[in-house]
Every structure is written in structure tokens, then in C-alpha cells.
Enzyme design. Structure first.
Site, PDB file in Angstrom:
ATOM      1  N   GLU A  52       5.633 -15.548 -11.392  1.00 15.33           N
ATOM      2  CA  GLU A  52       5.344 -14.259 -10.948  1.00 15.33           C
ATOM      3  C   GLU A  52       4.610 -13.588 -11.941  1.00 15.33           C
ATOM      4  OE1 GLU A  52       8.748 -12.191  -9.713  1.00 15.33           O
ATOM      5  OE2 GLU A  52       7.691 -10.942  -8.144  1.00 15.33           O
TER       6      GLU A  52
ATOM      7  N   HIS B 294      14.523 -38.504  -7.534  1.00 18.55           N
ATOM      8  CA  HIS B 294      13.959 -38.582  -6.431  1.00 18.55           C
ATOM      9  C   HIS B 294      12.361 -38.268  -6.476  1.00 18.55           C
ATOM     10  CE1 HIS B 294      17.553 -39.807  -4.789  1.00 18.55           C
ATOM     11  NE2 HIS B 294      18.182 -38.734  -5.284  1.00 18.55           N
TER      12      HIS B 294
ATOM     13  N   ASN C 251      -1.363   1.610   6.287  1.00 20.75           N
ATOM     14  CA  ASN C 251      -0.305   0.637   5.772  1.00 20.75           C
ATOM     15  C   ASN C 251      -0.117  -0.249   6.909  1.00 20.75           C
ATOM     16  OD1 ASN C 251      -0.208   1.950   3.480  1.00 20.75           O
ATOM     17  ND2 ASN C 251       1.841   2.286   3.385  1.00 20.75           N
ATOM     18  N   GLY C 252      -0.462  -1.609   6.725  1.00 19.86           N
ATOM     19  CA  GLY C 252      -0.029  -2.418   7.717  1.00 19.86           C
ATOM     20  C   GLY C 252      -1.276  -3.216   8.135  1.00 19.86           C
TER      21      GLY C 252
ATOM     22  N   GLU D 186      15.362 -18.701  -8.916  1.00 19.11           N
ATOM     23  CA  GLU D 186      14.902 -17.515  -9.335  1.00 19.11           C
ATOM     24  C   GLU D 186      14.252 -17.218 -10.553  1.00 19.11           C
ATOM     25  OE1 GLU D 186      14.765 -14.823  -7.804  1.00 19.11           O
ATOM     26  OE2 GLU D 186      14.898 -13.200  -9.387  1.00 19.11           O
TER      27      GLU D 186
ATOM     28  N   CYS E  76       0.906  -1.247   0.000  1.00 24.79           N
ATOM     29  CA  CYS E  76      -0.060  -0.117   0.038  1.00 24.79           C
ATOM     30  C   CYS E  76       0.881   1.082   0.034  1.00 24.79           C
ATOM     31  CB  CYS E  76      -0.868  -0.076   1.226  1.00 24.79           C
ATOM     32  SG  CYS E  76      -1.942  -1.267   1.340  1.00 24.79           S
TER      33      CYS E  76
ATOM     34  N   LYS F 153       5.327  -4.776  -4.396  1.00 23.61           N
ATOM     35  CA  LYS F 153       6.766  -4.480  -4.613  1.00 23.61           C
ATOM     36  C   LYS F 153       7.261  -4.436  -3.257  1.00 23.61           C
ATOM     37  CE  LYS F 153      10.520  -3.569  -6.690  1.00 23.61           C
ATOM     38  NZ  LYS F 153      10.822  -4.938  -7.481  1.00 23.61           N
TER      39      LYS F 153
ATOM     40  N   ARG G 208       3.574  -0.270  -5.175  1.00 23.34           N
ATOM     41  CA  ARG G 208       3.484  -1.172  -3.676  1.00 23.34           C
ATOM     42  C   ARG G 208       2.178  -1.620  -3.622  1.00 23.34           C
ATOM     43  NH1 ARG G 208       6.829   1.506   0.277  1.00 23.34           N
ATOM     44  NH2 ARG G 208       5.395   0.557   1.815  1.00 23.34           N
TER      45      ARG G 208
ATOM     46  N   LYS H  22      10.653 -15.888 -11.411  1.00 24.06           N
ATOM     47  CA  LYS H  22      10.231 -14.866 -12.251  1.00 24.06           C
ATOM     48  C   LYS H  22       8.966 -15.365 -13.122  1.00 24.06           C
ATOM     49  CE  LYS H  22      11.673 -12.249 -10.927  1.00 24.06           C
ATOM     50  NZ  LYS H  22      12.691 -11.733  -9.740  1.00 24.06           N
TER      51      LYS H  22
ATOM     52  N   TRP I  26      -3.174  -2.537  -1.204  1.00 22.17           N
ATOM     53  CA  TRP I  26      -3.064  -4.061  -1.645  1.00 22.17           C
ATOM     54  C   TRP I  26      -3.648  -4.660  -0.300  1.00 22.17           C
ATOM     55  CZ3 TRP I  26      -0.612  -8.066   0.944  1.00 22.17           C
ATOM     56  CH2 TRP I  26      -0.261  -9.263   0.172  1.00 22.17           C
TER      57      TRP I  26
HETATM   58  C1  AGP Z   1      10.659 -11.083  -6.606  1.00 18.15           C
HETATM   59  O1  AGP Z   1      10.496 -10.764  -7.903  1.00 18.15           O
HETATM   60  C2  AGP Z   1       9.672 -10.356  -5.433  1.00 18.15           C
HETATM   61  N1  AGP Z   1       9.433  -8.862  -5.804  1.00 18.15           N
HETATM   62  C3  AGP Z   1       9.912 -10.586  -4.199  1.00 18.15           C
HETATM   63  O2  AGP Z   1      10.019 -12.024  -4.066  1.00 18.15           O
HETATM   64  C4  AGP Z   1      11.022 -10.172  -3.394  1.00 18.15           C
HETATM   65  O3  AGP Z   1      12.261 -10.297  -3.780  1.00 18.15           O
HETATM   66  C5  AGP Z   1      10.620 -10.154  -1.725  1.00 18.15           C
HETATM   67  O4  AGP Z   1       9.223  -9.862  -1.300  1.00 18.15           O
HETATM   68  C6  AGP Z   1      11.485  -9.644  -1.072  1.00 18.15           C
HETATM   69  O5  AGP Z   1      11.653  -8.118  -1.105  1.00 18.15           O
HETATM   70  P1  AGP Z   1      12.885  -7.374  -0.365  1.00 18.15           P
HETATM   71  O6  AGP Z   1      13.955  -7.644  -1.313  1.00 18.15           O
HETATM   72  O7  AGP Z   1      12.262  -5.892  -0.748  1.00 18.15           O
HETATM   73  O8  AGP Z   1      12.823  -7.561   0.948  1.00 18.15           O
END
Ligand code: AGP
Length: 609
Positions: free
Chosen positions: A489, A505, A99-100, A482, A2, A604, A27, A486, A74
Site C-alpha cells: 500500500e 504447494h 461523492n459516490g 496485514e 472524495c 481513506k 479521503r 501495509k 478521488w
Molecule cells: C488499509 O490500510 C486500508 N486503508 C484499507 O484496506 C481499509 O482497511 C479498508 O478500505 C476498509 O476500510 P474501513 O475499515 O474504513 O471499512
């Protein structure tokens, strides 16, 4: 998660608030709203969807007034909808953006209902609005009402309150969710991130944990958790890169992928001297800490956790120091062993990830020798609360999918490990070798980017798929993880990563001609083992997409498509091999037509647990 923006000014602030929300949209982006005081009335406009929906609505129904608050959401409590969008208002008097998460909201809600308050939303935030209204009845003063109310909240909040009859002030409160105050000329602003306010000021001051502040056009008075006045000065922002626009790129993510050669050059700049890396780039105290260091514990989330996993391979090989890596949301809720003379490292793009921050706070109480944060945001909570901090200097990353933040984290971690290894007696020739590998990175990454047209073609094969596997071994296993993160996501294709030796396995049962399998296969001592794993896949009809060095002599054939990624230095190959996987997920997402920069359900900066 947010975004919050607020303003107290003599001019109309609607435009400033909406521009701030646009800048914070990374955000959270499922609904947005703004409330502005005009002639002792709070006028509010909220819309489901992105900030564009809100600004279109405001174009038809403009709001006037110099004191206002705004929010992009969010969803945590209550679905994304107009009714759940912020600002929330108690009666017609007190408006709030938040926020929170307030964890005891249910209990507080029941008490407030018993006192006759009615709730129109499913949010925890509306509870905050009503509780402040209840406290206001006792004091007739917004500041003390907020101070009394926050004592009753369990959980995390960054919140801004305003009262319709007090347009000269905003009251802000922070616990667990960042809030920054920006000072203009005869006007003040608040936001959850400096980026929101860069068009109007560069003078900032962060609220600390537990603080409440009264913000007027010309004055700021901060109070500590126990009500004492706090004096702190505004500082000039050190943010060098503004959000900017996408330039010639269709999406921020693509722009940020292509920024990586420059971003890594920035990470290295001034930090490598005469073929060596000194501990002082990590802070004055680093020398003593590195000299006595016997173990490392890394904690992070998501992509940053993957960077930590690569660092573990580097740390144990280069510095010969035991290194444990754990996801923050797990680490913070278990009793863990604290090794002697251990350094606690957090890795985070935003520096505000709630679980990582909680893990750091736990570590500080549990006997770690020291703490260090690898972070992209100066002044963020992790940076401020760690003993040492190292900035990745990636520049603002707007795409929700982390790209340049990840590769700059890796470059930073490699520098850190070499600096520690130097204290542990690593030979000068070895140090030079790692430094050369780091210095070669911008050029190698540029060459990896040249494979973009071929990767774009391969992406067509994935667009109709529902599942995929990513394989790697050694320090490429986290890169496979990773790559899989990606892809899922931003393209919403289910993707899993395995250390290739684990195939037999269990996951081998998934292989058939419908299953694309991405393999990261640089030239190293594990390549022959990896080739055997790939044969196991081919024998069962799986379609391999292999990213490999041309010297490995992979050729396109039935069941195998090859992209050459030449990495001259084994140690930095995880960084170089990340690029083609980023491009692959990007192109698959574009073909599928998903929202690349703001994928569904994500945000984000994950400031809630
Ligand atoms: C990855 O593409 C994401 N945006 C997510 O996994 C991110 O890396 C994670 O939320 C951690 O965020 P930070 O690096 O701001 O702590």
C-alpha cells in the site's frame, strides 16, 4: 471517497472551505476545487493535485462570497484532471459537488445530450448538474428540482447544489454517501465528514438515507425520500480528538503507529471491571443476544477484514462458536447460508465503507438474529444501522494506511469474544487470563516500538526489491496478510502473504536470493512447524526476516536476520506482532520516497463499491 464542504454565511467562506478540504484530504487527493457565488455569478477555481495547489491558486486569484461549495476528489469516472475536478456547473447557473457513483449516468447523459446539453467532463457528476438544471426549467425552484432529479439517479450520492441566483441556500441530498450539516451562529455548513467543520462548529446533524434538505444561514428543512418534512435536532459532536498536526513526527502514519499504546488504553478504559468483561459494554440488548448466540458471521474489507480473520481464530478457540469471515464485496453478491441464531458483525474504521454497508443491509433482510458494528466513527452509517455498536476509540486516523484503527479493532474483538464466551460458560480463571493479556497490551506495544531503530536498518534491504513474501501460521497468518498489505500500500512493493504450510504447494517456486521473506514467528505450539517452513526457504537461498520471541533462540546468520518481539501472552501476540510490520513498511516507504500518508490511487474512506 472524495470530500465535500459547503457553507452559507454572511462572511467570505473561501478560507473555511479550503481548510475543510485540507481536513478531508485523506479521503481523496487527486484534484480539488471550489465554487463561490458572488453578485449572481458562480466563480470557480479547480486544480489537479492536492489541496495545496488549490490554495496556492486562490492566493493569486481570491474568491469572495458567503455561499460556496468545495471538493477534493478521488477519481471514479474520468481521469484525475482539472476538467474532471468538482464543482461541476450546468451552464452558468447550477453548481454541484458529489461523492459516490451514479450507475445509470450513461443512459441519463444520452437523454440530456438529446435535449441539447453539452458535457465538458467525463464524470457522472456533470450528468447530475445538467439533470437538476433540466428539472429547474420546470419548477424554477432548486429544492424541487433536486427532489425530482434524485428520483432518477441509480447509485450512490452525497451531493450539494447551489444556484447562482439563490445565494441564500444550499440544497443537499444523500443516498449511500454520508453528509453532515453543521450549525454555526447565523451560518450553516455541510460536509461529508464532521472533521471538516470542527474549526467552525460542534453542532451536527446527519442526513439519513434518501433525504434532501434545504440549508439556509439560519434554517434547515429536511425532507424524506417521499417528500415529507422531517424534524431532527442538531447534536453536540462527540469527537474527542481533532485532526491536530503531526507533532514531532514526519508523517501521520508514524504518529499513529506511536499512538497505539494510548489508543489501546482508551479502547480498554472503563470496559474491563474486576478482571472481567460484561456484555453490557456492547449495549443493553447484548446480554440476551450473547446468551442465545450460536454462530457469528463477520464481514469487512481490507485491514478490517484481517482483524476479522484474527477474530475467527479467537472465537472458535475461546468461545467455541463457529465463526465465518468474508470480504464484504464478495459477501454482498452471493447467496449465503444464514446459520440459526447468528450474529452479523461488521468491522470498519470509517463506518462508511460502501461494500460493508451493503452487506449489513443485506444481512438485515436475510434473517440474522442481530447485527453489531465494531467501528471507530460514532454516528457513522454502520453504527447507526447496526443493532449494537462498539467504538474502538482509536481517535482520528489520518494516514491512509490503517494502523491504530487495526490494533484497536483487535482489542475490541477480543473483548467481545471473551464477553460472549462468558455467557457460554468460560471459566472465571480463563476470563481473568484474557483480561490480564489485554491489560498488558499498552506496555507490550511500547516495548515492541523500541525495536524501531533495528527495523529502520532492515528496511534498507527492501528498498530495491520488487517482490516480497510474508509468512505466518495460525492467528499470525492474518497478521502476515496485514503486513503484506501495509508494504504494498505505501511502498508499492509487491507483497504476498501465505500461511507458511502452503509454501510447498506453489509459492516455493518464487524463492531465490532476490526474494525477502518476512516471517512472524511468536513462541507458540506452531513454532516448530514454522521453523521447518523457514528451513525450506533457506535451503533455496531466500533471505529471511524473522520477528520472533528471544526465547525462540533465532540468531542472525547467513540468510536470516532476526528482530526480537517479546509478547508475554499468546492470545494477544497478533496485536503485538503487528507493530514491527507497520514500522517496516513505513521505513521502506520513506526510503523509497513515496507519499506515505496519501499513497497513490488510494483513499481513506471507500464509500464507492
Ligand atoms: C488499509 O490500510 C486500508 N486503508 C484499507 O484496506 C481499509 O482497511 C479498508 O478500505 C476498509 O476500510 P474501513 O475499515 O474504513 O471499512
Amino acid at each position: 471517497m472524495c470530500g465535500i464542504v459547503g457553507a452559507v454565511a454572511q462572511r467570505d467562506v473561501a478560507e473555511i472551505l479550503v481548510e475543510g478540504l485540507r481536513r478531508l484530504e485523506y479521503r481523496g487527493y487527486d484534484s480539488a476545487g471550489v465554487a463561490i457565488i458572488n453578485n449572481a455569478d458562480i466563480n470557480r477555481v479547480r486544480r489537479l493535485g492536492k489541496v495545496k495547489e488549490l490554495s496556492d491558486a486562490l492566493a493569486l486569484e481570491p474568491l469572495n462570497g458567503g455561499t460556496g461549495i468545495a471538493h477534493t476528489r478521488w477519481a471514479t469516472h474520468g481521469e484525475p484532471s482539472e476538467i474532471n475536478a468538482h464543482p461541476h456547473i450546468s451552464g452558468s447557473d447550477i453548481a454541484i459537488v458529489h461523492n459516490g457513483i451514479i450507475e445509470n449516468h450513461q443512459q441519463l447523459k444520452e437523454q440530456l445530450i438529446a435535449k441539447g446539453y453539452e458535457f465538458s467532463s467525463a464524470t457522472d457528476t456533470e450528468v447530475m448538474a445538467h439533470l437538476v438544471a433540466e428539472e429547474f426549467k420546470q419548477t424554477n425552484d432548486l429544492l424541487s428540482a433536486v427532489q425530482n432529479a434524485v428520483k432518477q439517479f441509480d447509485g450512490a450520492y452525497g451531493a450539494v447544489f447551489m444556484h447562482r441566483e439563490m445565494p441564500e441556500q444550499l440544497i443537499v441530498a444523500r443516498s449511500g454517501s454520508p453528509l453532515v450539516i453543521g450549525k454555526g451562529i447565523g451560518e450553516m455548513f455541510v460536509a461529508s465528514d464532521q472533521l471538516a467543520l470542527l474549526p467552525v462548529t460542534r453542532q451536527f446533524l446527519y442526513l439519513e438515507e434518501g433525504e434532501v434538505a434545504q440549508v439556509t444561514r439560519t434554517e434547515l428543512q429536511i425532507y424524506s425520500r417521499d417528500g415529507n418534512k422531517v424534524d431532527r435536532d442538531f447534536e453536540e459532536s462527540s469527537i474527542q480528538h481533532d485532526v491536530g498536526d503531526k507533532g514531532p513526527y514526519r508523517h501521520y502514519m508514524l504518529k499513529e503507529i506511536y499512538e497505539q499504546p494510548d489508543a489501546i488504553a482508551n479502547t480498554l478504559e472503563g470496559r474491563i471491571k474486576d478482571g472481567s468483561i460484561n456484555s453490557d459494554i456492547f449495549g443493553e440488548k447484548a446480554k440476551d443476544i450473547f446468551a442465545t448466540l450460536e454462530a457469528i458471521q463477520i464481514v469487512a474489507c481490507g485491514t478490517s477484514y484481517h482483524a476479522g480473520m484474527v477474530a475467527k481464530y479467537w472465537c472458535e478457540e475461546i468461545a467455541n462458536i463457529p465463526c465465518h469471515v468474508e470480504i464484504a464485496s464478495e459477501y454482498r453478491y452471493r447467496k449465503s447460508f444464514v446459520p440459526k441464531n447468528a450474529l452479523f458483525i461488521t468491522i470498519s474504521q470509517s463506518g462508511e465503507t460502501a461494500d460493508t454497508l451493503a452487506a449489513l443491509r443485506l444481512a438485515k433482510e436475510s434473517g440474522f438474529m442481530s447485527s453489531l458494528s465494531i467501528c471507530n466513527v460514532p454516528g457513522s452509517s454502520l453504527v447507526r444501522e447496526s443493532d449494537l455498536a462498539f467504538m474502538t476509540r482509536a481517535g482520528a486516523e489520518i494516514g491512509v494506511a490503517s494502523t491504530k484503527a487495526f490494533t484497536t479493532q483487535l482489542a475490541s474483538l477480543l473483548m467481545l469474544i471473551v464477553a460472549i464466551a462468558k455467557h457460554k460458560g468460560l471459566a472465571e480463571a480463563e476470563i481473568k487470563k484474557y483480561v490480564s493479556a489485554l491489560e498488558a497490551l499498552p506496555g507490550e506495544i511500547n516495548r515492541a516500538l523500541e525495536q524501531n531503530p533495528l527495523i529502520e536498518e532492515l528496511a534498507e534491504d527492501f528498498s530495491e526489491k520488487h517482490h516480497s513474501l510474508f509468512l505466518g501460521r495460525g492467528d499470525q497468518y492474518p497478521i502476515a496478510m496485514e503486513g503484506a498489505l501495509k508494504l504494498k500500500e505505501i511502498s508499492y512493493i509487491h507483497a504476498e502473504a501465505y500461511a507458511a504450510g502452503e509454501l510447498k504447494h506453489g509459492p516455493l517456486a518464487l524463492i531465490d536470493h532476490e526474494m525477502p521473506i518476512v516471517v512472524v514467528a511468536p513462541q507458540n505450539e506452531l513454532l516448530e512447524k514454522l521453523k521447518s517452513n523457514m528451513e525450506e526457504v533457506r535451503a533455496r537461498g531466500g533471505q529471511l526476516y524473522v520477528f520472533a520471541d528471544s526465547s525462540s533462540n533465532f540468531v542472525n546468520d547467513d540468510g536470516i536476520k532476526v528482530v526480537n518481539v517479546n509478547s508475554e501472552h499468546e492470545v494477544t501476540a497478533p496485536i503485538v506482532y503487528t507493530l514491527p510490520l507497520q514500522l517496516l513498511s513505513y521505513h521502506v516507504a520513506v526510503i523509497k520516497g513515496t507519499d506515505v500518508d496519501q499513497p497513490r490511487n488510494l483513499a481513506k474512506s471507500v464509500t464507492v463499491e
